[in-house]
Write an enzyme that holds these catalytic residues in place. Structure first.
Site, mmCIF file in Angstrom:
data_model
loop_
_atom_site.group_PDB
_atom_site.id
_atom_site.type_symbol
_atom_site.label_atom_id
_atom_site.label_comp_id
_atom_site.label_asym_id
_atom_site.label_seq_id
_atom_site.Cartn_x
_atom_site.Cartn_y
_atom_site.Cartn_z
ATOM 1 N N ALA A 215 0.855 -1.202 0.000
ATOM 2 C CA ALA A 215 0.000 0.000 0.000
ATOM 3 C C ALA A 215 0.880 1.237 0.000
ATOM 4 O O ALA A 215 2.109 1.144 -0.111
ATOM 5 C CB ALA A 215 -0.903 -0.004 1.222
ATOM 6 N N ASN A 216 0.280 2.405 0.089
ATOM 7 C CA ASN A 216 1.044 3.646 0.259
ATOM 8 C C ASN A 216 0.314 4.548 1.251
ATOM 9 O O ASN A 216 -0.747 4.182 1.748
ATOM 10 C CB ASN A 216 1.277 4.336 -1.090
ATOM 11 C CG ASN A 216 -0.023 4.651 -1.787
ATOM 12 O OD1 ASN A 216 -0.833 5.417 -1.275
ATOM 13 N ND2 ASN A 216 -0.236 4.057 -2.961
#
Ligand code: CTP
Length: 408
Positions: A215-216
């Site tokens: 993810a970010n």
């Protein structure tokens, strides 16, 4: 008077709060509204069609299969003739019917055929309102573009029952109706009525195994602010959102996705559109083979390799499509050479405009755009660029929507 001459279709459903619908009719008429009413079978157990008819001075409709009523008015025409549809009180059962698109009586058939703004004022026992099924239905309806007012918190009609579930007061509902009918006009935003806008927001999550993902740090705040402002400007908005912790704005179609592939599919399914704003921070890679069971640590010192494949570039794909929106805006999340990289993205992806920002967190010398409420952006087009001062994400959204309204 805001409601002067406005045609309002009031759907009254069953519940002890139905008596308040009588006062609501009076209040709406005081402000110049022309009221037609549809009652469900349940509503007629609480108040009589005769009282409703006497107050609205129009025949009450209640029967999907009554030839006279259907011939004179028709469930399709009831919605077409209205400027606004209000459901008050909306029972838990009726919300469930609406959420599932059932149409087995006149009230639900009218709503399924409706193409006008819809304001719903729920009223029910607090346990019914809090029940996961009702929560799901409300979320679904919000995602479908339905506006909600209430319910309020307080004493219930049942003895010893208190909580959230009271119907909002008639004047509060009238205020919400007025706001809905005037919001785009009162707003100082340019008009985007009749325009369909597609917005992507938030991160994507790319699964590694059943419990882990790539993810970010994207919070989705900039994309959600854009969606809210576009709705205020009168556009029909579809918001395609990765996993975020934000309440979706009212009055738009929300499509929730997890992965980049799902986001791409949702974008394709949402076409055609006049404008697309790709604000999502899409993960660039996905894991080749997602493990069906949790990957175990194994021997001490062993490091499990992850084989990655590149995700589809949603923005680039969209720009190359035959039914490409006439205005496509991309974002550029950078931590260095911001303008230079944004210009490359503009031409490589084929967008009309790139909103470039420095997404470095504070610990890396940035202002903490990802997750924060403020942003510093540069608007990059083929003609050059414009740098905006630091402002809230909401103000960025307002200014960007103003630019888009001038260009479309
Ligand atoms: N984007 C997209 N699909 C991807 C990657 C990015 O649609 N798979 C879009 C983003 O929504 C954004 C723009 O492309 O509008 C630029 O995204 P950004 O993350 O800044 O750049 P990338 O294209 O991912 O390139 P890089 O990571 O090398 O900076």
């Amino acid at each position: 008077m805001v409601l002067n001459g406005k045609n309002i279709l009031l759907v009254i459903t069953g519940g002890i709060a139905a008596y308040k619908a009588l006062d609501l009719i009076r209040r709406l008429r005081e402000r110049g509204g022309v009221i037609r009413c549809v009652m469900t079978k349940g509503a007629k157990e609480f108040i009589t069609p005769l009282s409703v008819q006497a107050l609205c001075e129009n025949p009450v409709m209640d029967d999907l299969f009554n030839l006279t009523q259907e011939d004179e008015i028709g469930h399709i025409r009831l919605s077409r003739a209205a400027d606004l549809v209000i459901v008050a009180p909306a029972s838990a059962d009726f919300l469930a019917k609406m959420a599932h698109g059932l149409a087995d009586d006149l009230a639900s058939a009218v709503l399924l055929a409706n193409n006008k703004p819809l304001l719903v004022a729920p009223a029910m026992n607090p346990h019914m309102w809090a029940h996961p099924a009702t929560r799901r239905n409300v979320e679904q309806l919000k995602g479908d573009g339905v506006f909600f007012i209430g319910p309020e918190t307080g004493e219930m009609a049942e003895r010893n029952e208190a909580g959230t579930g009271r119907l909002s007061e008639p004047l509060t509902i009238v205020q919400a109706a007025e706001d809905l009918l005037t919001a785009p006009k009162r707003s100082c935003l340019p008009k985007l009525e009749g325009k369909k806008i597609l917005i992507t927001a938030g991160p994507t999550h790319e699964p590694i195994d059943p419990v882990r993902y790539i993810a970010n740090r994207s919070s989705g705040k900039q994309g959600y602010a854009l969606a809210e402002v576009c709705v205020e400007a009168g556009a029909a908005v579809t918001l395609i959102s990765g996993p975020v912790n934000l309440a979706p704005p009212d009055g738009l179609v929300l499509k929730k996705v997890e992965t980049a592939s799902e986001m791409l599919q949702a974008v394709k399914d949402s076409l055609p559109a006049d404008i697309a704003i790709m604000a999502a921070a899409v993960a660039d890679w996905r894991v080749d083979k997602v493990a069906m069971d949790k990957i175990k640590k194994g021997e001490e010192g062993y490091v499990a390799p992850l084989f990655l494949s590149e995700n589809p570039d949603i923005l680039k794909t969209l720009c190359a499509m035959e039914n490409r929106p006439s205005l496509v805006v991309g974002f550029a999340a950078e931590t260095e050479k911001i303008l230079e990289y944004a210009q490359i993205k503009l031409s490589k992806k084929g967008a009309d405009m790139i909103v470039a920002n420095n997404v470095a967190p504070k610990s890396f010398g940035g202002i903490g755009v990802m997750g924060g409420d403020r942003n510093i952006v540069h608007l990059v087009t083929a003609d050059g660029h414009e740098s905006w001062k630091e402002m809230t994400k909401n103000d960025v959204a307002k200014r960007l929507v103003t630019v888009l309204a001038e260009k479309i």
